[in-house]
Design an enzyme around this catalytic site. Sequence first.
Site, short mmCIF file in Angstrom:
data_model
loop_
_atom_site.label_atom_id
_atom_site.label_comp_id
_atom_site.label_asym_id
_atom_site.label_seq_id
_atom_site.Cartn_x
_atom_site.Cartn_y
_atom_site.Cartn_z
N GLU A 115 14.67 1.28 8.43
CA GLU A 115 14.85 2.70 8.16
C GLU A 115 13.50 3.30 7.51
O GLU A 115 13.02 2.63 6.90
CB GLU A 115 15.99 2.84 7.09
CG GLU A 115 17.27 2.23 7.31
CD GLU A 115 18.35 1.99 6.04
OE1 GLU A 115 17.97 2.64 4.98
OE2 GLU A 115 19.43 1.58 6.11
N LYS A 117 11.26 4.80 4.86
CA LYS A 117 11.28 4.96 3.42
C LYS A 117 10.74 6.40 3.06
O LYS A 117 9.62 6.63 3.09
CB LYS A 117 10.52 3.79 2.94
CG LYS A 117 10.64 3.81 1.30
CD LYS A 117 9.82 2.70 0.77
CE LYS A 117 10.36 2.45 -0.86
NZ LYS A 117 9.80 3.52 -1.44
N ASP A 119 9.94 9.57 1.08
CA ASP A 119 9.34 9.74 -0.49
C ASP A 119 9.95 10.79 -1.23
O ASP A 119 9.44 11.99 -1.15
CB ASP A 119 8.09 9.79 -0.08
CG ASP A 119 7.09 9.38 -1.33
OD1 ASP A 119 7.57 8.68 -2.28
OD2 ASP A 119 5.98 9.60 -1.24
N TYR A 227 18.98 12.73 2.68
CA TYR A 227 19.31 11.62 3.73
C TYR A 227 20.10 10.54 3.15
O TYR A 227 19.67 10.02 2.10
CB TYR A 227 18.10 10.97 4.33
CG TYR A 227 17.77 11.73 5.50
CD1 TYR A 227 18.36 12.41 6.64
CD2 TYR A 227 16.26 11.65 5.75
CE1 TYR A 227 18.06 13.09 7.49
CE2 TYR A 227 15.64 12.39 7.12
CZ TYR A 227 16.75 12.79 7.88
OH TYR A 227 16.17 13.48 9.19
N LYS A 317 5.38 -1.05 3.25
CA LYS A 317 4.69 -0.03 2.91
C LYS A 317 3.50 0.46 4.05
O LYS A 317 2.76 -0.92 4.04
CB LYS A 317 4.14 0.03 1.35
CG LYS A 317 5.43 -0.13 0.19
CD LYS A 317 5.68 1.31 -0.34
CE LYS A 317 4.62 1.50 -1.33
NZ LYS A 317 5.16 2.78 -2.08
N CYS A 411 -36.35 16.25 9.37
CA CYS A 411 -35.42 15.65 9.81
C CYS A 411 -35.57 14.11 9.67
O CYS A 411 -36.70 13.73 9.92
CB CYS A 411 -35.46 15.97 11.32
SG CYS A 411 -34.53 15.03 12.36
N CYS A 414 -36.84 12.62 13.33
CA CYS A 414 -37.89 12.90 14.16
C CYS A 414 -38.88 13.79 13.17
O CYS A 414 -40.16 13.75 13.82
CB CYS A 414 -37.57 13.90 15.01
SG CYS A 414 -37.07 15.91 14.81
N CYS A 429 -32.03 20.49 12.22
CA CYS A 429 -33.49 19.83 12.69
C CYS A 429 -33.81 20.89 13.62
O CYS A 429 -33.17 21.31 14.63
CB CYS A 429 -33.09 18.48 13.27
SG CYS A 429 -34.51 18.05 14.36
N CYS A 435 -36.37 15.47 19.46
CA CYS A 435 -35.69 14.71 18.57
C CYS A 435 -34.85 13.86 19.02
O CYS A 435 -33.91 14.11 19.73
CB CYS A 435 -35.00 15.62 17.46
SG CYS A 435 -33.92 14.61 16.18
S1 IVH Z 1 17.53 1.39 -0.24
C1 IVH Z 1 18.39 -2.18 -1.87
N1 IVH Z 1 16.81 2.67 1.40
O1 IVH Z 1 12.91 3.35 -2.54
C2 IVH Z 1 18.40 -0.64 -2.38
N2 IVH Z 1 15.82 2.89 -0.73
O2 IVH Z 1 12.19 1.05 -4.15
C3 IVH Z 1 17.45 0.00 -2.70
N3 IVH Z 1 13.92 4.64 -0.53
O3 IVH Z 1 14.70 4.10 -5.40
C4 IVH Z 1 17.54 1.51 -1.99
N4 IVH Z 1 14.21 5.45 1.37
O4 IVH Z 1 14.19 6.34 -3.97
C5 IVH Z 1 16.51 2.46 0.12
N5 IVH Z 1 15.98 3.85 3.37
C6 IVH Z 1 15.89 3.61 2.17
C7 IVH Z 1 15.08 4.24 1.15
C8 IVH Z 1 14.87 4.04 -0.21
C9 IVH Z 1 13.54 5.48 0.17
C10 IVH Z 1 13.87 4.70 -2.20
C11 IVH Z 1 14.69 4.94 -3.03
C12 IVH Z 1 14.68 3.67 -4.01
C13 IVH Z 1 13.34 3.14 -3.75
C14 IVH Z 1 13.50 1.74 -3.91
#
Ligand code: IVH
Length: 689
Positions: A115, A117, A119, A227, A317, A411, A414, A429, A435
Amino acid sequence: MTVPDSARERAAALRAQLHEHDYRYYVLDDPIILDAEYDRLFDELRQLEREYPELLAPDSPTQRVGGAARADFAPVRHRLPMLSLRKVTTEEELRDFDRRVRQLLGVDIVDYVGEPKLDGLAVSLIYEDGALVRGATRGDGETGEDVTANLKTIGAIPLRLRDPEKRVPPVLEVRGEVYLPLAGFKRWVDEATARGERVPVNPRNAAAGSLRQLDPAITAKRPLAFYAYGIGHVEGWRPRLHSQVLEHLRAWGFPLSELIERVRGADGAQRYFEAMQARRAKLAFDIDGVVFKLDDLAGQDELGTVSREPRWAVAYKFAAEEAETVVEDIDFQVGRTGALTPTARLRTVFVGGAHVSNATLHNLDEVARKGVMIGDWVIVRRAGDVIPEVKEVVLAKRPEHARALKVPERCPVCGSPVVREVGDPVARCTGGLTCPAQLTRALQHFASRRALDIEGLGEKLLGQLIEQGLVRKSSDIYHLDVKRLAELERMGEKSAQNLIDAIERSKDTTLARFIYALGIPQVGEATAQALAAHFGTLEALTEAALADAPTADAPNLKDKERFPQLRKVPDVGPEVARLISQWFAQEKHRALIEELRRAGVRWPDTKAPVEGPLSGKTFVLTGALPGMTRDEATALIEAHGGKVSGSVSKKTDYVVAGADAGSKLAKAEKLGVAVLDLDGLKALLGAAR
Ligand code: IVH
């Protein structure tokens, strides 16, 4: 007051419709009614609820607009702790994670769900009998804050679950991420900047700040999205796989990332990571890595959790795109047009997945704006494949010995004087092609693929040729021979011959490529093509440029009146016209063109067609001609003064048809246009000769 049945039924119907439209709009991104129509339904429901307050339900779509502001948020204890994730940053660490999972489970290979991650910030949503009853932030993982009213303002969060086929459990806790899509963040920054308000530092902070507003009406104005990525406490449902959980969440009306995928083993996980890294820059939201979760839920239970981090999941990450380091020196790179680009020499850092020891500072204005001094600590940024750049100075760490950058008077390559015109952010230059740096870049450009396309003539080789005095200008390239080349470093007889062949091939070119190859400042590929199409011949272009030259600084002319010839070319503005006319006004440039032509560089003129037996006649080619390509037949016709067009009309004089001719032939017959075969065409040339 008793509520009439008709009102009760109407309110229920309106709620159902509005839920459906919210879902289509926010989750499927596929609305089926106009906003105005939605507003009408919404107002009708609100009116009913006002009239009969008994009808008001907490999951009514009218509750999204945000109720009264509060003084604080009530604490919420999570039934199951909201965990964090162990982080890895290298493939090796990912493989260690996978090895441990397999070892503990005693299996050879496992499936993960990959999945993105996101932010943003994690939230918990509790649904009872399908209705959202409470939403909370993660807080410290044990206890969060009750932000129900705020979460309800987020259109993507269902207030009531859909239940198409999959029965909704009586109690269901859904977990996911509230985030701010980049477009919304950008709009916010632009608007805040325009109004002189405080600008959020990044989408994550912006999302967190928006959700923790005591006044939900403010949250409602922020373009937050959501999400779902998992579940917490659930009653009355025992899913077997995480992927199955996600599938159900989708069916119940939650938005899930399209990027989620099931992957097999560490190999699959690594591939997924790389694919996401490549897509990252194009996504509509920020991600800082990917998450892998063991798909098998019984396996998750078996592995359990250590110190708040599950053993069955990991966050992989992306390498940080920014890092701090020291500017050890700043020197200047000399470009094709003599522009000096200040370049920071850095203490090597690992950033954006690579070791970086140089970063561009673009130009002197940038250096001034960023206030970079030699010796400074700076933040270096490298995202994807882009050139690393110095983002900003860490002023708090400025050492006493830091010193300002001095623009060199000469320069560095040159020794020619460096000039900087008033208002120009670029120092240049003045050495021109004397040059070596400018010459190398200019020749690199001349030989590049989209210019004269001389394969194998790269920077290193050009450097040697220039150093040995074999090449002083582009036309010298055409006087090299195999023997001289073979004597160079890392050059054998064979590669020398290959290069000579490539040089020979480059002589046949087009007018547009040739103009582009000349390296006239500001004349890129598109401008070169426009010039070629407009003037047709190099002579016509030269003439126009020279005729325009005296208008450059004529004091009595209005801007519009300068460069009348060149300005007729689409997209050529006054500045580009000035640069073109200045370039052609230089005797040495016209001499260079002459030398190139004498060396054999040639192209068919695009206009001013040749006079010949076919002058004034238009041909259309169709079908396969025996022993001749379309291009060859076209060249043959044009060489005799004819024109070739793509489609048959009444203006067509002849259709030349080969084997398997199709609709064009039929059309010719219909319009009564003469049809020839290749022999017929040749006869026409012969007869006319
Ligand atoms: S799972 C195992 N899934 O990452 C349960 N977390 O460091 C932990 N996050 O606090 C959460 N995308 O804010 C999970 N696809 C994803 C995520 C996700 C972002 C964030 C979330 C959590 C932190 C964990």
